[in-house]
Design a protein around this motif. Sequence first.
Motif, PDB file in Angstrom:
ATOM      1  N   LEU A  91       6.631  25.021 -45.691  1.00  0.00           N
ATOM      2  CA  LEU A  91       7.164  25.043 -47.088  1.00  0.00           C
ATOM      3  C   LEU A  91       6.283  24.394 -48.189  1.00  0.00           C
ATOM      4  O   LEU A  91       6.267  24.717 -49.411  1.00  0.00           O
ATOM      5  CB  LEU A  91       8.497  24.305 -46.984  1.00  0.00           C
ATOM      6  N   GLY A  92       5.622  23.198 -47.932  1.00  0.00           N
ATOM      7  CA  GLY A  92       4.632  22.474 -48.774  1.00  0.00           C
ATOM      8  C   GLY A  92       3.996  21.604 -48.028  1.00  0.00           C
ATOM      9  O   GLY A  92       3.997  21.139 -46.900  1.00  0.00           O
ATOM     10  N   LEU A  93       2.800  20.963 -48.587  1.00  0.00           N
ATOM     11  CA  LEU A  93       1.995  20.039 -48.167  1.00  0.00           C
ATOM     12  C   LEU A  93       1.308  19.221 -49.031  1.00  0.00           C
ATOM     13  O   LEU A  93       1.318  19.645 -50.127  1.00  0.00           O
ATOM     14  CB  LEU A  93       1.101  20.567 -47.173  1.00  0.00           C
ATOM     15  N   ARG A  94       0.769  18.064 -48.733  1.00  0.00           N
ATOM     16  CA  ARG A  94      -0.003  17.290 -49.696  1.00  0.00           C
ATOM     17  C   ARG A  94      -1.122  16.751 -48.793  1.00  0.00           C
ATOM     18  O   ARG A  94      -0.903  16.269 -47.805  1.00  0.00           O
ATOM     19  CB  ARG A  94       0.553  16.055 -50.390  1.00  0.00           C
ATOM     20  N   ASP A  95      -2.396  16.687 -49.208  1.00  0.00           N
ATOM     21  CA  ASP A  95      -3.556  16.035 -48.923  1.00  0.00           C
ATOM     22  C   ASP A  95      -4.302  15.398 -49.667  1.00  0.00           C
ATOM     23  O   ASP A  95      -4.144  15.406 -51.026  1.00  0.00           O
ATOM     24  CB  ASP A  95      -4.566  17.155 -47.978  1.00  0.00           C
ATOM     25  N   GLY A  96      -5.600  14.537 -49.447  1.00  0.00           N
ATOM     26  CA  GLY A  96      -6.091  13.974 -50.407  1.00  0.00           C
ATOM     27  C   GLY A  96      -6.099  12.436 -50.670  1.00  0.00           C
ATOM     28  O   GLY A  96      -6.866  11.833 -51.392  1.00  0.00           O
ATOM     29  N   MET A  97      -4.817  12.010 -50.287  1.00  0.00           N
ATOM     30  CA  MET A  97      -4.352  10.373 -50.532  1.00  0.00           C
ATOM     31  C   MET A  97      -5.285   9.539 -49.480  1.00  0.00           C
ATOM     32  O   MET A  97      -5.455   9.932 -48.310  1.00  0.00           O
ATOM     33  CB  MET A  97      -2.990  10.326 -50.516  1.00  0.00           C
ATOM     34  N   GLU A  98      -5.854   8.522 -50.015  1.00  0.00           N
ATOM     35  CA  GLU A  98      -6.325   7.479 -49.294  1.00  0.00           C
ATOM     36  C   GLU A  98      -5.614   6.880 -48.213  1.00  0.00           C
ATOM     37  O   GLU A  98      -4.364   6.693 -48.138  1.00  0.00           O
ATOM     38  CB  GLU A  98      -7.052   6.461 -50.152  1.00  0.00           C
ATOM     39  N   ASP A  99      -6.323   6.863 -46.983  1.00  0.00           N
ATOM     40  CA  ASP A  99      -5.908   6.103 -45.612  1.00  0.00           C
ATOM     41  C   ASP A  99      -6.131   4.595 -46.074  1.00  0.00           C
ATOM     42  O   ASP A  99      -7.098   4.078 -45.838  1.00  0.00           O
ATOM     43  CB  ASP A  99      -6.493   6.424 -44.565  1.00  0.00           C
ATOM     44  N   ALA A 100      -5.019   3.867 -46.217  1.00  0.00           N
ATOM     45  CA  ALA A 100      -5.138   2.365 -46.712  1.00  0.00           C
ATOM     46  C   ALA A 100      -3.759   1.688 -46.517  1.00  0.00           C
ATOM     47  O   ALA A 100      -2.621   2.123 -46.900  1.00  0.00           O
ATOM     48  CB  ALA A 100      -5.899   2.328 -48.249  1.00  0.00           C
ATOM     49  N   ILE A 101      -4.025   0.489 -46.387  1.00  0.00           N
ATOM     50  CA  ILE A 101      -2.682  -0.259 -45.908  1.00  0.00           C
ATOM     51  C   ILE A 101      -2.240  -0.515 -47.483  1.00  0.00           C
ATOM     52  O   ILE A 101      -2.906  -0.920 -48.184  1.00  0.00           O
ATOM     53  CB  ILE A 101      -3.039  -1.807 -45.292  1.00  0.00           C
ATOM     54  N   LEU A 102      -0.975  -0.379 -47.677  1.00  0.00           N
ATOM     55  CA  LEU A 102      -0.303  -0.653 -49.050  1.00  0.00           C
ATOM     56  C   LEU A 102      -0.532  -2.179 -49.365  1.00  0.00           C
ATOM     57  O   LEU A 102       0.108  -3.263 -48.605  1.00  0.00           O
ATOM     58  CB  LEU A 102       1.090  -0.139 -48.933  1.00  0.00           C
ATOM     59  N   THR A 103      -0.751  -2.476 -50.576  1.00  0.00           N
ATOM     60  CA  THR A 103      -0.746  -3.838 -51.178  1.00  0.00           C
ATOM     61  C   THR A 103      -0.143  -3.819 -52.527  1.00  0.00           C
ATOM     62  O   THR A 103       0.173  -2.670 -53.010  1.00  0.00           O
ATOM     63  CB  THR A 103      -2.255  -4.498 -51.145  1.00  0.00           C
ATOM     64  N   ARG A 104       0.269  -4.912 -53.000  1.00  0.00           N
ATOM     65  CA  ARG A 104       0.816  -4.906 -54.301  1.00  0.00           C
ATOM     66  C   ARG A 104      -0.172  -4.377 -55.248  1.00  0.00           C
ATOM     67  O   ARG A 104       0.137  -3.820 -56.408  1.00  0.00           O
ATOM     68  CB  ARG A 104       1.134  -6.567 -54.763  1.00  0.00           C
TER      69      ARG A 104
END
Length: 321
Positions: A91-104
Amino acid sequence: MRLARHIALILSFAAPAAAEDFSLSWPVDCTLGETCFIQHYVDDDPTSGASDYTCGSATYDSHKGTDIRLRSRAEMAAGVRVLAAADGVVLGLRDGMEDAILTRETEAKIEGKDCGNGVVIRHAGGWDTQYCHMKRGSITVTKGERVTAGTPLGEIGLSGRTQFPHLHISLRKDGAQVDPFDPDGQITCGAPSQTTLWDRDIPYSAGGILAAGFAPLVPSFDAIKAGTADEAPARDAPAFVLWAYAFGGQSGDIMRLSITGPEGELIRHDAVLDKDQAQFFRATGKKRRAPQWPAGDYEGRASLLRGGQIIAQTQIRADLR
């Protein structure tokens, strides 16, 4: 609220989901309990509290899916495939976001994109599955593509709102959230539903040990999470250390660690958790007093105890020559 639910209270806070002929296959190319683990379940508590389908604590407030995690970032880098859980259409997809641990500092970058890289599949009968936190550049399907259960969609990553590499899979029926472990929405504490939407038996996980290893010094937590901390000490190492990496820790849990060498037990240590911890590590060891550690076989044992009962354990070996 949680106490009340533990004394035979039955709650219904979601419209029952008619499973009919719909079922889910395992969505990750891994071995559950060995190379991957369920860390979080759907939050089935409609209040500001949180509890999973067993009325346990393996979830957090408003969590809408099942989190299937890897043991380390090294395994993520090597590639672990995400698989379609049922036949359907992308139905939909998203790609291209960085693989990184979330921080403030990086939180603003993902605003409105908590799922990270992902795929949504529409199934027959009004069912949808959503797959989140996938690895950048790994998605192999296209919008409108027909897939069957087991079709590779991409790989587990670290994109979006996440602190460890995992797949977050969520399920909806006609737009409403459904817990695949308790699809009828009837929560009976102490007697969870025996009917699930999974096509196999999946044991409940209240916590577990992800990995353990030896090292010549206490490693950093980042090295453990990265998967680079396991290093059998040389015979002239300054210390002989055993570490264990775990998830789902609760206040009062005990991580029991012991090392046995060719001359008997080297050290035994009980580390008591003073608070709940989603992921944590503990280590113990002994400094070298002699010119060298004795040659021979060494065994490390790690056990996670809760209420005096072992809920997870592992052992490792090293040969010093």
